[in-house]
Each structure stands twice: as C-alpha cells, then as structure tokens.
Write a protein that holds these residues in place. Structure first.
Motif, short mmCIF file in Angstrom:
data_model
loop_
_atom_site.label_atom_id
_atom_site.label_comp_id
_atom_site.label_asym_id
_atom_site.label_seq_id
_atom_site.Cartn_x
_atom_site.Cartn_y
_atom_site.Cartn_z
N UNK A 167 0.82 -1.22 0.00
CA UNK A 167 0.00 0.00 0.00
C UNK A 167 0.85 1.27 0.00
N UNK A 168 2.14 1.14 0.37
CA UNK A 168 3.05 2.30 0.32
C UNK A 168 3.83 2.37 -0.98
N UNK A 169 3.39 1.60 -1.97
CA UNK A 169 4.06 1.58 -3.28
C UNK A 169 5.48 1.01 -3.19
N UNK A 170 5.74 0.21 -2.18
CA UNK A 170 7.03 -0.47 -2.06
C UNK A 170 6.85 -1.90 -2.54
N UNK A 171 7.96 -2.54 -3.01
CA UNK A 171 7.82 -3.90 -3.53
C UNK A 171 7.42 -4.90 -2.44
N UNK A 172 6.51 -5.77 -2.77
CA UNK A 172 6.11 -6.81 -1.81
C UNK A 172 7.33 -7.64 -1.43
N UNK A 173 7.43 -8.00 -0.15
CA UNK A 173 8.57 -8.79 0.31
C UNK A 173 9.82 -7.95 0.54
N UNK A 174 9.73 -6.62 0.29
CA UNK A 174 10.86 -5.74 0.58
C UNK A 174 11.96 -5.74 -0.46
N UNK A 175 11.82 -6.50 -1.53
CA UNK A 175 12.84 -6.53 -2.58
C UNK A 175 12.17 -6.48 -3.94
N UNK A 176 12.88 -5.85 -4.89
CA UNK A 176 12.36 -5.79 -6.25
C UNK A 176 12.61 -7.08 -7.02
N UNK A 177 13.63 -7.80 -6.62
CA UNK A 177 14.15 -8.87 -7.47
C UNK A 177 14.57 -10.06 -6.59
N UNK A 178 14.02 -11.21 -6.89
CA UNK A 178 14.31 -12.40 -6.09
C UNK A 178 15.17 -13.40 -6.87
N UNK A 179 15.95 -12.89 -7.81
CA UNK A 179 16.74 -13.77 -8.68
C UNK A 179 17.63 -14.72 -7.89
N UNK A 180 18.20 -14.23 -6.79
CA UNK A 180 19.14 -15.09 -6.05
C UNK A 180 18.45 -16.31 -5.44
N UNK A 181 17.13 -16.23 -5.27
CA UNK A 181 16.40 -17.39 -4.71
C UNK A 181 16.01 -18.38 -5.80
N UNK A 182 16.25 -18.00 -7.06
CA UNK A 182 15.69 -18.76 -8.18
C UNK A 182 16.76 -19.47 -8.99
N UNK A 183 17.74 -20.04 -8.32
CA UNK A 183 18.85 -20.63 -9.07
C UNK A 183 19.15 -22.04 -8.62
N UNK A 184 18.12 -22.84 -8.39
CA UNK A 184 18.37 -24.20 -7.91
C UNK A 184 18.47 -25.17 -9.08
N UNK A 185 19.32 -26.18 -8.92
CA UNK A 185 19.30 -27.29 -9.88
C UNK A 185 18.10 -28.16 -9.56
N UNK A 186 17.65 -28.95 -10.51
CA UNK A 186 16.46 -29.79 -10.29
C UNK A 186 16.92 -31.22 -10.01
N UNK A 187 16.63 -31.73 -8.80
CA UNK A 187 17.12 -33.07 -8.46
C UNK A 187 16.19 -34.19 -8.96
N UNK A 188 15.11 -33.85 -9.62
CA UNK A 188 14.15 -34.87 -10.07
C UNK A 188 12.83 -34.77 -9.33
N UNK A 189 12.82 -34.07 -8.23
CA UNK A 189 11.59 -33.76 -7.50
C UNK A 189 11.57 -32.25 -7.25
N UNK A 190 10.38 -31.66 -7.20
CA UNK A 190 9.06 -32.25 -7.47
C UNK A 190 8.94 -32.70 -8.92
N UNK A 191 7.97 -33.61 -9.13
CA UNK A 191 7.78 -34.11 -10.49
C UNK A 191 7.26 -32.99 -11.39
#
Ligand code: SF4
Length: 509
Positions: A167-191
């Motif tokens: 509501x204060x026009x700030x990014x939800x979660x306090x960050x604009x970019x969550x790229x660092x959380x999005x770099x996992x290899x896929x071990x086969x799960x979840x399917x």
C-alpha cells in the motif's frame, strides 16, 4: 465504402477493438505468404503453428459475423507477397480505405509504411493493443546512456502499473528482485506436471506447406506439435500453468535436465508473441496466485519480471536501435555455425540436448538458449548474425523484436554491452551445477587441456584472452583476468592448444 484491414500472423488478438462489432463494410484479410516463410529458414513447427493459428483465427472471426478473406499458401490467386496481395484485394473489393495494425518487426513496418505512401487510397495504422509500453518508451528512459539497465526499466514498470506493490508503493517482500532465490538445480523432485496440452492433426496443412515448396527444418511430427492454436487452448494452458507449474517456476527457472525438456516453464511465449494471449492477463493471474497463497513470491516475481521487464524492455531496445542493430558485431566474430546446429548430433551432451530439443519441439528455455547454445556460440566466435538467424528460425516464439536483442545483445554481447553488463559465458562448471548434462558426457568437465577436455573450458579462457583489450576494464570480469594471469605459462599454452584444436574442427565435436 469498403475498408480492407490486414491481420498479420502475429496479430491474432481476439481482444482488439477492431473486432468489438461487426461491420459489413470491413473485410479482414489474413495471408499465408512465401514472403514470410522464406525471409529466414524456419522450423517446420513454427510455420505450422502460425498458419494453423491464423486459420483458426479466421474461422473465429467469420463465426462472429465478420467478413474475412483468407489466402492459403497454395491458393492459385495468392501472389505470395504483402503488396501484391493487398493490391489485388483492394481491387477485388473496391476498397476505399486500407488499415493495418502496427507491425512489431521493423522489416514489415517499413514495407507497410512504404506501401501506404504509394497507395491511391487512404492507408492508416493503428495500435496492436497488446503491449504495456509504446515503441519509444525505452529510448526516452535511457536516451544516450551507454548501458541500458533492464532493472531500472523493470522497477518503473512495477510502479507505473502497480504490480506486486504494497500500500506504500514499495515492492512486496521488501525486494524488487528475487533472482538469487531462483537458481536451484532440479534433483528430479518435485515431479514435472503432466503435459496436458492438446495434440493437433496438422497433416493437411503440412501437405499444403510442403506442396507449396516451402523449405524448413526440425520435426513436423504431430506427436511433437502441441502448441495452443486458439484462445480457448491458450487459456486452458494458462490455467494449468498457474495451478501446477508456477509454484515451482522460481526455484528451477535456471535448471536444465535431460529428464524434462520443459521443466517448470510456462510454454506461453508462442501464445503471447502471436498475441492470442495478453500480457496483462498473465501478470494479473500470476500476482493473484501469490496474493491467494498459491505460489511463492520469488516464483511470481521472477515470472512477472520476464513479462513486464524483459519482454517490454527488449522491444524498446529493438525499436530504438533498428535497423542497424542487426549489424552489430563487437568482437568481430565470423565463424559459420557448426553443422550440428541443424542436426543436434554432437558429442557434447549439453548441446546435443539443448539443440536436439530445439529441433524436436521448436523450444528451449532461456537458460538453454543463453548459457548452453549462446554460451558456446560466443566462446567459439560464431558470427552473431548467423546465430541470430538460427534463433529466429528455430524457436516457435521467435519474432525479431524479441529475439534479436536477446540473441545479439544479451547472448552474443555483439552490441558491446548495451543490454548485458558482461558477456554471458561460462566454463563447464556452471552447466554442471545447473544440469545433469555433464554426467556421461564424452568430455571431461574438469579438464582444461587435452583431447578429452570439455570444449567450454579451454574456449572460456581463450575467449577472455583474445578479447582482453575489450573486456579487461569491465569490473564484472576483473576476477576472470586475475585468475587467467595466475596460470603457469605451460598451462596457458596447453589451454590455447586445446582451444585452437577445438576451433579448427567445430563440426567434429
Ligand atoms: Fe557440456 Fe562440457 Fe558438460 Fe559435456 S562436459 S555436457 S560438453 S559442459
């Protein structure tokens, strides 16, 4: 007074205001023409997909009561070019006005502008009513700056369109970019969720295309062709993505695996780029999924960034920099593509998988395009324009406005760093971390020299070594040069020998 309205193959937008009401004085035309099949060599599924979706769209308009003149690729009165067909249709319907939607490709925009200039009746272009931005928005934002940072553009878009803000026009979660959380290899799960996209019988259309003499490459098999062809199929696919795939998109968006060619990617790019789907619908659904607790913020933010960030941004770059952008070649690279770009037959597992699935499905996801195929092309010094033409032809979602800046700028650094802050290249270590490709590969992912050394390794150091004058002042790669300069002379010589042997015989890798 009759008006002729042209609908291009990537303007299949049923929400456009043109179609809000029927008018017997308006004739819509769609045309399958050699001009468009032949300007680059296309994947068979790209030609099938666009023509099949055009035919479906024409049927849809006719069913709503619109007048439609559809030219099939093998119609005897098809003159196979836009101007010649338009001339004939204007004459046939005695049209007193011609209208078209602004094309997204520079080539077509010029052609239609020139056509209207010489037309004896009024010709007018209208907006395609698809994008968030106007063509000139990125140019106005960045002006003469040397580096056009996507992140700056993206944050403005988030604020302007109130996407993922509190509501204060700030990014939800306090960050604009969550790229660092999005770099996992896929071990086969979840399917990976079951692929419930419909299969289409396009045998008749494919016969028409072949009989017309259109050249293509890649698989045309019905079993492999499952791209959505109309609004109903697109919306079903969007529903399935939001419910089953988006929750995992973030974690594994950079992962690659021989066990799944699509992993958790939406496969919505063809529907978006042909305008069957509007980007606002996609963004609203993804944001709602987060707000309703159906998907994590990192996944939704990462996905939304692709749509309102990258997609709109590269369009702005395209319109700001064309027509000369296509000629950029910062490193002077000029090697032709190895033969296995057309067959997938290479002993390098990562490239065999990434190119192989591109040929089979007309699709690879962004990390395969950027960090496997594009990575190799840049390290090996392949001619950027040839790389661009291959990407433009092979991918079902590749239209020049989006493909060219991604390939030439982001992937090949051919614009000298307008888009990318550093060349996106890596040795085998990155590919091994993000995929299962290196297991069982003929090449040794750890070795830098010798006949079995992974080609990426020697080429990586060779690339930075041969382009030292252009790159060593870039702070984002200063560490690379520090490491390069630590190699003993004998090791450096062995790496150069391996790289030169690789470059001398790319076809045999
Ligand atoms: Fe690719 Fe090298 Fe890994 Fe083989 S070892 S899959 S060539 S990165």
């Amino acid at each position: 007074m009759t008006t002729l309205r042209l609908i291009l193959g990537d303007q299949l937008n049923p929400l456009h205001s043109w179609f809000a009401q029927t008018d017997n004085n308006v004739v819509y035309t769609l045309m399958e023409i050699r001009q468009e099949t032949d300007y680059v060599l296309h994947h068979a599924q790209k030609i099938i997909g666009i023509f099949a979706a055009m035919r479906d769209f024409a049927r849809h308009l006719a069913a709503l009561g619109h007048r439609v003149h559809y030219l099939k690729i093998d119609d005897t009165d098809n003159r196979q070019s836009l101007p010649a067909n338009l001339d004939a249709l204007i004459k046939r319907y005695q049209a007193q006005r011609f209208e078209y939607q602004l094309p997204d490709e520079w080539r077509l925009a010029q052609q239609l502008q020139d056509y209207c200039h010489n037309l004896p009746i009024p010709g007018q272009a209208s907006d395609s009513e698809h994008f968030y931005t106007q063509r000139e928005d990125a140019r106005e934002l960045f002006g003469g700056q040397a580096h056009w940072l996507m992140e700056k553009f993206y944050r403005r878009m988030r604020v302007k369109h109130s996407v993922l803000l509190d509501t204060n026009q700030r990014p939800l979660g306090g960050r604009w970019n969550f790229d660092h959380d999005n770099r996992k290899a896929w071990p086969g799960v979840p399917a990976v969720p079951y692929d419930n996209r419909p299969r289409h019988d396009h045998a008749e259309l494919w016969q028409d295309i072949v009989a017309a003499g259109v050249n293509s490459f890649g698989a045309a098999d019905a079993d492999d062709f499952r791209w959505p062809l109309n609004r109903q199929q697109v919306l079903q696919q969007l529903d399935a993505f939001i419910a089953d795939v988006l929750p995992h998109f973030g974690d594994f968006q950079d992962a690659m695996s021989r066990r799944s060619w699509r992993l958790f990617h939406s496969l919505l790019s063809f529907a978006l780029n042909s305008k069957m789907l509007n980007p606002r619908e996609v963004v609203e659904r993804a944001e709602a999924a987060y707000r309703h607790g159906q998907a994590p913020l990192a996944a939704c933010e990462g996905f939304i960034r692709q749509i309102i960030g990258w997609r709109e941004y590269v369009r702005g770059v395209y319109w700001a920099k064309m027509p000369t952008y296509v000629l950029q070649n910062h490193f002077g690279h000029d090697r032709p593509l190895p033969s296995w770009f057309w067959t997938g037959e290479t002993q390098m597992n990562c490239l065999a998988a990434s190119i192989g699935q591109s040929l089979q499905y007309a699709y690879a996801h962004h990390i395969q395009r950027l960090m496997v195929i594009g990575n190799f092309a840049l390290l090996a010094g392949l001619a950027p324009e040839a790389v661009h033409r291959w990407y433009l032809g092979v991918y079902i979602d590749a239209f020049e406005w989006v493909e060219l800046p991604n390939t030439l700028g982001m992937s090949q650094f051919a614009d000298g760093g307008l888009l990318a802050t550093k060349p996106y290249v890596s040795s085998a270590a990155y590919i091994d971390r993000m995929s299962d490709y290196c297991k069982g590969c003929r090449y040794d992912k750890k070795a830098r020299s010798g006949d079995r050394a992974c080609p990426f390794n020697a080429l990586y150091w060779h690339f930075f070594s041969r382009h030292r004058d252009k790159l060593q002042r870039n702070p984002r790669v200063s560490m690379v040069y520090r490491n390069l300069d630590r190699f003993a002379p004998a090791e450096r010589d062995a790496i150069v020998r391996r790289a030169e042997a690789v470059l001398a015989d790319l076809d045999r890798l």
